[in-house]
Design an enzyme around this catalytic site. Structure first.
Site, PDB file in Angstrom:
ATOM      1  CB  SER A  65      -1.215   0.199   1.460  1.00 53.18           C
ATOM      2  OG  SER A  65      -1.189   1.061   1.262  1.00 53.18           O
ATOM      3  CG  ASP A 282      -3.566   3.593  -0.726  1.00 54.51           C
ATOM      4  OD1 ASP A 282      -4.358   3.938  -1.831  1.00 54.51           O
ATOM      5  OD2 ASP A 282      -3.334   2.557   0.098  1.00 54.51           O
ATOM      6  CD  GLU A 378      -9.621   2.470   8.852  1.00 55.04           C
ATOM      7  OE1 GLU A 378      -9.377   2.569   9.997  1.00 55.04           O
ATOM      8  OE2 GLU A 378      -9.079   2.728   7.493  1.00 55.04           O
ATOM      9  CG  ASN A 380      -6.868   5.972   5.833  1.00 55.13           C
ATOM     10  OD1 ASN A 380      -8.219   5.452   5.737  1.00 55.13           O
ATOM     11  ND2 ASN A 380      -6.205   4.857   6.842  1.00 55.13           N
ATOM     12  CB  SER A 505      -0.196   1.483  15.706  1.00 58.61           C
ATOM     13  OG  SER A 505       0.107   0.963  14.305  1.00 58.61           O
ATOM     14  N   GLY A 506      -1.710  -1.132  14.858  1.00 56.89           N
ATOM     15  CA  GLY A 506      -2.212  -2.367  14.773  1.00 56.89           C
ATOM     16  C   GLY A 506      -0.836  -2.659  13.814  1.00 56.89           C
ATOM     17  CB  THR A 507       0.460  -0.930  10.979  1.00 60.11           C
ATOM     18  OG1 THR A 507       0.544   0.460  10.996  1.00 60.11           O
ATOM     19  CG2 THR A 507      -1.193  -1.267  10.007  1.00 60.11           C
TER      20      THR A 507
HETATM   21  C1  16G Z   1      -4.275  -1.032   8.586  1.00 66.81           C
HETATM   22  C2  16G Z   1      -5.787  -0.911   7.635  1.00 66.81           C
HETATM   23  C3  16G Z   1      -6.592   1.104   8.311  1.00 66.81           C
HETATM   24  C4  16G Z   1      -6.212   1.014   8.787  1.00 66.81           C
HETATM   25  C5  16G Z   1      -4.986   1.293   9.340  1.00 66.81           C
HETATM   26  C6  16G Z   1      -4.289   1.863  10.425  1.00 66.81           C
HETATM   27  C7  16G Z   1      -7.175  -2.321   6.779  1.00 66.81           C
HETATM   28  C8  16G Z   1      -6.559  -3.477   5.241  1.00 66.81           C
HETATM   29  N1  16G Z   1      -5.978  -1.391   6.432  1.00 66.81           N
HETATM   30  O1  16G Z   1      -3.564   0.008   7.641  1.00 66.81           O
HETATM   31  O2  16G Z   1      -7.933   0.201   7.091  1.00 66.81           O
HETATM   32  O3  16G Z   1      -6.542   2.310   9.064  1.00 66.81           O
HETATM   33  O4  16G Z   1      -3.982   0.191   9.476  1.00 66.81           O
HETATM   34  O5  16G Z   1      -3.144   1.698  10.767  1.00 66.81           O
HETATM   35  O6  16G Z   1      -7.913  -2.516   7.313  1.00 66.81           O
HETATM   36  P1  16G Z   1      -2.602   1.716  12.532  1.00 66.81           P
HETATM   37  O7  16G Z   1      -3.427   0.577  13.690  1.00 66.81           O
HETATM   38  O8  16G Z   1      -0.417   1.872  12.260  1.00 66.81           O
HETATM   39  O9  16G Z   1      -3.402   2.891  12.801  1.00 66.81           O
HETATM   40 ZN    ZN Z   2      -3.801   1.222   0.109  1.00 63.22          ZN
END
Ligand code: 16G
Ligand code: ZN
Length: 535
Positions: A65, A282, A378, A380, A505-507
């Site tokens: 992404s 994006d 969202e 974003n 954060s989830g990422t």
């Molecule tokens: C992921 C999610 C997105 C969310 C982002 C938050 C999907 C396909 N993508 O990219 O929707 O806004 O995580 O990131 O679900 P964060 O947990 O790091 O704030």
């Molecule tokens: Zn994307």
């Protein structure tokens, strides 16, 4: 199934020893050179999932992404184009972390056993990838595990993420009453364009639109769509910029929807002139942000909240004109990041219910399904509008009592085809926005004036262990560490019209703090105070 074949293939695709992988909100996402073994193992999971679901095709998308060009990622798409079922995320994590090739196959067989999967039955997987060069070798890793498990494999090569979701649904619904569309990339373009023409109903889009494609897959794919688009008919004149995919290193660099949203500014080069209508996609074309430069006040962004409110107001009006306001329930789904002013506008001005869910598309998507028409975005820029089968049926079968009712029913029906029903889709959402602006005869200024955003600030806080931060109430409150929320509440109370929350954060390995308040300086101050609390 041949254990030895899987082991032999697996030895060609090692994971990095000692590293712990987790299937998160975006699947597995990290530096591309760590992903070869992960992708092989994701293939094993997809092979199981397809067989569990009676041989329906499972989608695999290889993309990172909006991440930097050196990253990549792999995620699994369920047969109707939605995200992988949550329970299976844990199976994916376990498979990928198996310490040896032997233990990997043991776990694979055990999983098949526990889930009563017949490994001798047929399975099918389809794959797409974004423009990152690393995607090519990752597809090879996937192909190897699918060959080792006798799983049919179709490589659709370069696609946007929403196109892969579209194709997955098309493959699985082909020849049924719920057929979603022709099983090809060309079928995607013709479905969108045909619905775009129908939704406009002879109205013309006014002025040009410049689309920044983040130098990602959205560029070539939007160009494909435009080759087929009849600009005379719609009035839409698109100028595509940042569509260079031959220099992979400039992917998402100083451009794209994530850049615009997080920096709250237009891409520096080229730059919008005052009055022009612009939008950014994006890197995998599932997020969309609009913006323009007001000649008097400067840069103005129309993010996911604005797209949601625009769509909800238009659809609610149509539903009233069609005489369906008491028949179909319309709702808007947001996350805690939605600007408080947008929520107030939806509830008080549009008089529609708002549901707040945790961050991540799967949560919003799920909540949207409980309405006849569920608008989810969202902030974003990721989102879509879901129409229930009942809603779609009603648009087609209700006898119109007047030409105005017929108009409304036809537009609603066209919107249900135009808006991607599987996942947020920047190209499809962009055409939706253009349709709505054309019908309302709105300029960017008209759209911007619908409500005034509360000043807000998002801060990223590096913490020792983000897992200590647990939330409740759709991430709007911290349940742990105990006492933390009380401290946050105490700070929030000192400001007017203020709100703040912290979540892991989830990422990334960090906490995020969001604050909004009546003035810019108060929002900044509050965010910084809450950041100190979680630190
Ligand atoms: C992921 C999610 C997105 C969310 C982002 C938050 C999907 C396909 N993508 O990219 O929707 O806004 O995580 O990131 O679900 P964060 O947990 O790091 O704030
Ligand atoms: Zn994307």
């Amino acid at each position: 199934m041949d254990r030895e074949a899987i082991i032999t293939a697996s030895t060609q695709h090692n994971i990095i020893p000692g590293r712990v992988y987790k299937y998160g909100t975006a699947g597995f996402r990290m530096s591309a050179d760590l992903l070869d073994g992960v992708t092989f193992r994701v293939g094993l999971l997809a092979a199981l999932r397809s067989r569990k679901l009676n041989g329906q095709a499972i989608g695999v998308m290889i993309t990172a992404s909006h991440n930097p060009a050196v990253d990549n990622g792999v995620k699994i798409v369920d047969p109707l184009g939605d995200m992988l079922e949550q329970e299976w995320e844990a199976y994916a994590t376990n498979l990928v972390n198996a310490p040896s090739h032997g233990e990997l196959v043991e776990y694979f067989i055990k999983l098949a056993d526990t889930l009563k999967i017949d490994l001798a039955s047929p399975g099918k997987v389809i794959v797409g990838r974004d423009t990152r060069p690393s995607g090519i070798t990752l597809v090879t890793a996937l192909a190897d595990s699918l060959a080792a498990t006798n799983t049919t494999f179709v490589d659709y090569k370069i696609l946007t993420t929403p196109q892969l979701h579209y194709l997955t649904r098309c493959v699985n619904t082909a020849g049924t009453p719920g057929a979603y569309g022709e099983v090809s990339e060309a079928g995607y373009y013709s479905k969108l364009l045909e619905a775009f023409y129908r939704a406009l109903r002879g109205r013309k889009v006014s002025g040009g639109l410049t689309v920044d494609c983040a130098n990602g897959v959205g560029g070539p794919k939007l160009n494909e769509l435009l080759k087929r688009h009849d600009a005379q008919k719609t009035g839409l004149q698109v100028k595509v910029i940042n569509d260079d995919v031959l220099r992979p290193e400039i992917l998402n660099l100083d451009c794209g929807a994530d850049f615009v949203k997080t920096r709250q500014r237009a891409p520096p080069n080229p730059k919008p002139a005052p009055g022009e209508r612009w939008c950014s996609l994006d890197g995998d074309a599932d997020r969309l942000i609009y913006y323009w430069v007001d000649p008097d006040t400067g840069f103005f962004m129309l993010d996911g909240d604005r797209i949601a409110t625009l769509a909800a107001s238009f659809i609610a009006d149509l539903s009233r004109s069609a005489g369906l306001e008491h028949q179909l329930r319309i709702g808007v789904i947001q996350t805690a990041y939605a600007n408080g002013a947008s929520t107030k506008y939806i509830e008080q001005h549009l008089q529609l219910p708002v549901v707040c869910t945790p961050t991540g598309v799967k949560h919003l998507h799920h909540a949207a399904c409980s309405f006849d028409i569920g608008v989810y975005f969202e902030a974003n820029g990721h989102g879509t509008v879901l129409f229930s089968p009942t809603a779609v049926q009603t648009f087609k079968t209700k006898e119109p009592q007047s030409p105005a009712q017929k108009d409304a029913l036809d537009i609603l029906s066209a919107l249900a085809d135009l808006i991607n029903q599987t996942v947020g889709d920047a190209i499809s959402d962009m055409l939706m926005v253009e349709v709505i602006l054309a019908h309302k005869a709105w300029t960017m200024k008209d759209w911007a004036l619908t409500y005034k955003d509360l000043p807000n600030r998002l801060v990223r806080v590096e913490v020792g262990n983000k897992d200590l931060f647990q939330t409740t109430d759709a991430e709007r409150k911290l349940s742990h560490p105990v006492g933390c929320q009380d401290e946050i509440d105490k700070e929030v109370k000192k400001y007017t019209a203020a709100r703040s929350f912290a979540r892991a954060s989830g990422t990334e390995n960090a906490c995020r703090v969001y604050a909004e308040a009546a003035t810019r300086s108060e929002a900044d101050e509050l965010a910084n105070k809450v950041a100190v609390i979680v630190l």
